[in-house]
Design a protein around this motif. Structure first.
Motif, PDB file in Angstrom:
ATOM      1  N   ARG A 179       0.809  -1.224   0.000  1.00  0.00           N
ATOM      2  CA  ARG A 179       0.000   0.000   0.000  1.00  0.00           C
ATOM      3  C   ARG A 179       0.839   1.269   0.000  1.00  0.00           C
ATOM      4  O   ARG A 179       0.304   2.370   0.112  1.00  0.00           O
ATOM      5  N   GLY A 180       2.162   1.092  -0.040  1.00  0.00           N
ATOM      6  CA  GLY A 180       3.050   2.261  -0.117  1.00  0.00           C
ATOM      7  C   GLY A 180       2.953   3.150   1.102  1.00  0.00           C
ATOM      8  O   GLY A 180       2.909   4.373   0.990  1.00  0.00           O
ATOM      9  N   ALA A 181       2.868   2.547   2.302  1.00  0.00           N
ATOM     10  CA  ALA A 181       2.807   3.343   3.530  1.00  0.00           C
ATOM     11  C   ALA A 181       3.993   4.302   3.551  1.00  0.00           C
ATOM     12  O   ALA A 181       5.132   3.895   3.335  1.00  0.00           O
ATOM     13  N   SER A 182       3.725   5.571   3.816  1.00  0.00           N
ATOM     14  CA  SER A 182       4.733   6.602   3.577  1.00  0.00           C
ATOM     15  C   SER A 182       5.768   6.781   4.673  1.00  0.00           C
ATOM     16  O   SER A 182       6.876   7.201   4.408  1.00  0.00           O
ATOM     17  N   LYS A 183       5.411   6.465   5.935  1.00  0.00           N
ATOM     18  CA  LYS A 183       6.348   6.811   7.010  1.00  0.00           C
ATOM     19  C   LYS A 183       7.162   5.611   7.463  1.00  0.00           C
ATOM     20  O   LYS A 183       7.278   5.344   8.653  1.00  0.00           O
ATOM     21  N   GLN A 184       7.695   4.839   6.549  1.00  0.00           N
ATOM     22  CA  GLN A 184       8.511   3.706   6.953  1.00  0.00           C
ATOM     23  C   GLN A 184       9.750   4.227   7.671  1.00  0.00           C
ATOM     24  O   GLN A 184      10.296   5.257   7.311  1.00  0.00           O
ATOM     25  N   GLU A 185      10.153   3.489   8.693  1.00  0.00           N
ATOM     26  CA  GLU A 185      11.210   3.962   9.583  1.00  0.00           C
ATOM     27  C   GLU A 185      12.582   3.972   8.908  1.00  0.00           C
ATOM     28  O   GLU A 185      13.125   2.908   8.588  1.00  0.00           O
ATOM     29  N   GLY A 186      13.138   5.156   8.657  1.00  0.00           N
ATOM     30  CA  GLY A 186      14.483   5.301   8.119  1.00  0.00           C
ATOM     31  C   GLY A 186      14.755   4.409   6.916  1.00  0.00           C
ATOM     32  O   GLY A 186      13.966   4.333   5.983  1.00  0.00           O
ATOM     33  N   ASN A 187      15.895   3.715   6.982  1.00  0.00           N
ATOM     34  CA  ASN A 187      16.293   2.839   5.876  1.00  0.00           C
ATOM     35  C   ASN A 187      15.958   1.374   6.144  1.00  0.00           C
ATOM     36  O   ASN A 187      16.510   0.496   5.498  1.00  0.00           O
ATOM     37  N   LYS A 235      15.053  -5.267   2.194  1.00  0.00           N
ATOM     38  CA  LYS A 235      15.174  -5.698   0.797  1.00  0.00           C
ATOM     39  C   LYS A 235      16.554  -6.301   0.531  1.00  0.00           C
ATOM     40  O   LYS A 235      16.677  -7.333  -0.139  1.00  0.00           O
ATOM     41  N   ALA A 236      17.602  -5.631   1.049  1.00  0.00           N
ATOM     42  CA  ALA A 236      18.979  -6.112   0.843  1.00  0.00           C
ATOM     43  C   ALA A 236      19.152  -7.491   1.469  1.00  0.00           C
ATOM     44  O   ALA A 236      19.761  -8.395   0.877  1.00  0.00           O
ATOM     45  N   PHE A 237      18.579  -7.671   2.655  1.00  0.00           N
ATOM     46  CA  PHE A 237      18.660  -8.964   3.345  1.00  0.00           C
ATOM     47  C   PHE A 237      17.966 -10.052   2.518  1.00  0.00           C
ATOM     48  O   PHE A 237      18.533 -11.125   2.251  1.00  0.00           O
ATOM     49  N   LEU A 238      16.737  -9.763   2.077  1.00  0.00           N
ATOM     50  CA  LEU A 238      15.972 -10.769   1.328  1.00  0.00           C
ATOM     51  C   LEU A 238      16.650 -11.121   0.001  1.00  0.00           C
ATOM     52  O   LEU A 238      16.612 -12.261  -0.446  1.00  0.00           O
ATOM     53  N   ILE A 291      25.463  -5.766   2.977  1.00  0.00           N
ATOM     54  CA  ILE A 291      25.988  -4.442   3.327  1.00  0.00           C
ATOM     55  C   ILE A 291      26.209  -3.613   2.051  1.00  0.00           C
ATOM     56  O   ILE A 291      25.867  -2.434   1.987  1.00  0.00           O
ATOM     57  N   ALA A 292      26.764  -4.278   1.002  1.00  0.00           N
ATOM     58  CA  ALA A 292      27.045  -3.561  -0.252  1.00  0.00           C
ATOM     59  C   ALA A 292      25.747  -3.034  -0.881  1.00  0.00           C
ATOM     60  O   ALA A 292      25.671  -1.863  -1.273  1.00  0.00           O
ATOM     61  N   VAL A 293      24.719  -3.893  -0.943  1.00  0.00           N
ATOM     62  CA  VAL A 293      23.437  -3.478  -1.529  1.00  0.00           C
ATOM     63  C   VAL A 293      22.821  -2.348  -0.703  1.00  0.00           C
ATOM     64  O   VAL A 293      22.319  -1.359  -1.230  1.00  0.00           O
ATOM     65  N   TYR A 294      22.919  -2.494   0.615  1.00  0.00           N
ATOM     66  CA  TYR A 294      22.353  -1.482   1.517  1.00  0.00           C
ATOM     67  C   TYR A 294      23.074  -0.141   1.332  1.00  0.00           C
ATOM     68  O   TYR A 294      22.441   0.908   1.211  1.00  0.00           O
ATOM     69  N   LYS A 295      24.402  -0.191   1.272  1.00  0.00           N
ATOM     70  CA  LYS A 295      25.167   1.048   1.149  1.00  0.00           C
ATOM     71  C   LYS A 295      24.930   1.717  -0.211  1.00  0.00           C
ATOM     72  O   LYS A 295      24.895   2.932  -0.325  1.00  0.00           O
ATOM     73  N   LEU A 296      24.771   0.894  -1.247  1.00  0.00           N
ATOM     74  CA  LEU A 296      24.450   1.452  -2.559  1.00  0.00           C
ATOM     75  C   LEU A 296      23.139   2.225  -2.495  1.00  0.00           C
ATOM     76  O   LEU A 296      22.993   3.292  -3.089  1.00  0.00           O
ATOM     77  N   GLY A 297      22.187   1.656  -1.744  1.00  0.00           N
ATOM     78  CA  GLY A 297      20.867   2.285  -1.606  1.00  0.00           C
ATOM     79  C   GLY A 297      20.924   3.577  -0.815  1.00  0.00           C
ATOM     80  O   GLY A 297      20.267   4.549  -1.154  1.00  0.00           O
ATOM     81  N   THR A 298      21.730   3.598   0.242  1.00  0.00           N
ATOM     82  CA  THR A 298      21.779   4.803   1.092  1.00  0.00           C
ATOM     83  C   THR A 298      22.726   5.854   0.516  1.00  0.00           C
ATOM     84  O   THR A 298      22.590   7.041   0.783  1.00  0.00           O
ATOM     85  N   GLY A 299      23.718   5.390  -0.253  1.00  0.00           N
ATOM     86  CA  GLY A 299      24.722   6.318  -0.790  1.00  0.00           C
ATOM     87  C   GLY A 299      25.761   6.699   0.266  1.00  0.00           C
ATOM     88  O   GLY A 299      26.651   7.495   0.020  1.00  0.00           O
ATOM     89  N   LYS A 300      25.645   6.129   1.477  1.00  0.00           N
ATOM     90  CA  LYS A 300      26.603   6.464   2.551  1.00  0.00           C
ATOM     91  C   LYS A 300      27.627   5.339   2.645  1.00  0.00           C
ATOM     92  O   LYS A 300      27.567   4.486   3.534  1.00  0.00           O
ATOM     93  N   PHE A 301      28.572   5.365   1.742  1.00  0.00           N
ATOM     94  CA  PHE A 301      29.518   4.254   1.619  1.00  0.00           C
ATOM     95  C   PHE A 301      30.503   4.153   2.787  1.00  0.00           C
ATOM     96  O   PHE A 301      30.968   3.086   3.119  1.00  0.00           O
ATOM     97  N   MET A 302      30.828   5.285   3.404  1.00  0.00           N
ATOM     98  CA  MET A 302      31.877   5.265   4.431  1.00  0.00           C
ATOM     99  C   MET A 302      31.347   5.097   5.859  1.00  0.00           C
ATOM    100  O   MET A 302      32.135   4.941   6.785  1.00  0.00           O
TER     101      MET A 302
END
Ligand code: SF4
Ligand code: SF4
Length: 180
Positions: A94-102, A108-111, A126-137
């Protein structure tokens, strides 16, 4: 509308929400309840009272780590962890809008890694997650310590039953398509 949400959660989780008598044992054992605004017992209560779609935006839905402590503690044998799973599924649909952070991104990365390797493969997750957040470091200083302690491995474990796990993902996808 409220009943529609309750009915759908009962259908997906196989749980009878009406037997909850609000003893709160699920909340007192939940490792993330202290950090969340809503507790598992409150979710059960709100569902029972006919909460509507805003319930799908509750933080506990995404903070829940599926440890199943609540399920094990419930004197009525209610599978609360399955209720949380059902709520996550519905929130995504249903595209709930206020999902908590990342958390949805992490989910999704885990699954994705479980789907590919038959079990979790942390480095790829971790790699998939970091790609998604853009916070590599972020948190990279923890990496050598975790590697040294054997908390993560550079090579994926091939011990999982990949064939069965892929079949589960395929069937779930097919059922989801049929349910639309
Ligand atoms: S432990 Fe079970 S009966 Fe008690 S509040 Fe939680 S869901 Fe309801
Ligand atoms: S499964 Fe989720 S809601 Fe239940 S105790 Fe664990 S973290 Fe809390």
């Amino acid at each position: 509308m409220g009943d529609a949400l309750k009915d759908k959660v009962e259908e997906i989780s196989g749980v009878d929400l009406s037997v909850c008598f609000q003893c709160k044992k699920c909340s007192s054992g939940c490792p993330v309840a202290k950090l969340a605004k809503s507790k598992p017992s409150e979710i059960m209560r709100r569902l029972h009272l006919g909460a509507e779609n805003e319930l799908l935006e509750s933080d506990i839905v995404w903070m829940c780590v599926s440890c199943e402590t609540c399920t094990a503690r419930c004197p009525m044998g209610i599978d609360i962890a399955a209720v949380m799973d059902a709520l996550r599924k519905m929130a995504l649909e249903r595209g709930a809008s206020k999902q908590e952070g990342n958390v949805p991104l992490f989910n999704k990365a885990f699954l994705k890694t479980v789907q590919l390797f038959g079990r979790s493969y942390e480095i790829m997750m971790i790699a998939v997650y970091k790609l998604g957040t853009g916070k590599f470091m972020n948190d990279t200083e923890k990496f050598p310590k975790m590697l040294k302690k054997g908390k993560i491995s550079l090579i994926p474990s091939l011990g999982g039953d990949r064939k069965t796990v892929r079949h589960i993902f395929k069937t779930t996808k097919k059922n989801k398509g049929a349910g639309k």
